[in-house]
Design a protein around this motif. Sequence first.
Motif, short mmCIF file in Angstrom:
data_model
loop_
_atom_site.label_atom_id
_atom_site.label_comp_id
_atom_site.label_asym_id
_atom_site.label_seq_id
_atom_site.Cartn_x
_atom_site.Cartn_y
_atom_site.Cartn_z
N LYS A 204 -34.51 -13.29 -33.59
CA LYS A 204 -34.54 -13.58 -35.03
C LYS A 204 -34.68 -15.07 -35.32
CE LYS A 204 -33.92 -9.37 -36.59
NZ LYS A 204 -34.91 -8.69 -37.48
N GLU B 70 -37.71 -15.86 -39.68
CA GLU B 70 -38.39 -14.69 -40.24
C GLU B 70 -39.15 -15.06 -41.51
OE1 GLU B 70 -35.98 -10.67 -39.24
OE2 GLU B 70 -34.82 -12.15 -40.37
N ARG C 5 -32.36 -12.64 -44.45
CA ARG C 5 -33.37 -12.96 -43.44
C ARG C 5 -33.03 -14.32 -42.83
NH1 ARG C 5 -36.80 -8.47 -42.57
NH2 ARG C 5 -37.12 -7.43 -44.59
#
Length: 240
Positions: A155, A96, A92
């Motif tokens: 992201k 996130e 991740r």
Amino acid sequence: MDERPAPDWLGDVTLGVEAWAGKVEPAPSVEPSSRRRSDDVSRPARSRRRKSRGADPAPKKAPKGDSKSDPEPDQEAIARKILLDTLTGQARSRKELADKLAKKEIPDDLATRLLDRFEEVGLVDDEAFAKAWIASRQPGKGLARRALAQELRRKGIDDEVAREALDEIDPDDEREAARVLVRRKLRSLERFDDQTKTRRLVGMLARKGYGAGVAFGIVRDELALADEDDAGGLMSESDL
């Protein structure tokens, strides 16, 4: 004549027989007053003793949710578990993970401190995440640099970090991925003319992040190869 008082049972045969037989009912016995008083006194006392020997009432329970009785939760332990669970099985980005902690109402200062610590030990690494993301999305989904850059931005990957990762993509690999996409799509477009095929194939590559020039060039080449294959198939059948 001697006059005597008449007995009480005179005129009543039953009473006369009982008197003659000597059957006289005894007078009702009367309990001594001292005994009655002792019984009267002891009875409530015994009742009180029985009540005192009964089960004690259940202790009162503290109401649920009483902040004074409930221990304070260890927010750091909770935050650590959230991070580890989120990282299990999949890398991740830092953004996130930060969004996940914010959703769970973890204080910002605690979230920042833990994310910094996770970066120090290598559990959070946006550079490695960007490279892994490109390696999985570029050949598998046939995405071009522009589409990959947009995904990395969503992201939360820094533009500079994303650019360095995108620069590692081989242009030949990118074009080959586009050709594979076109060949797959052509199988479902056999009933259309070349103009319709071109429009649909170029639109598909544009959605994958390919520029118009690259997309038209690849589609033109693949349509030409497909026509040669069709022509070769017809010629072989006529030779038979």
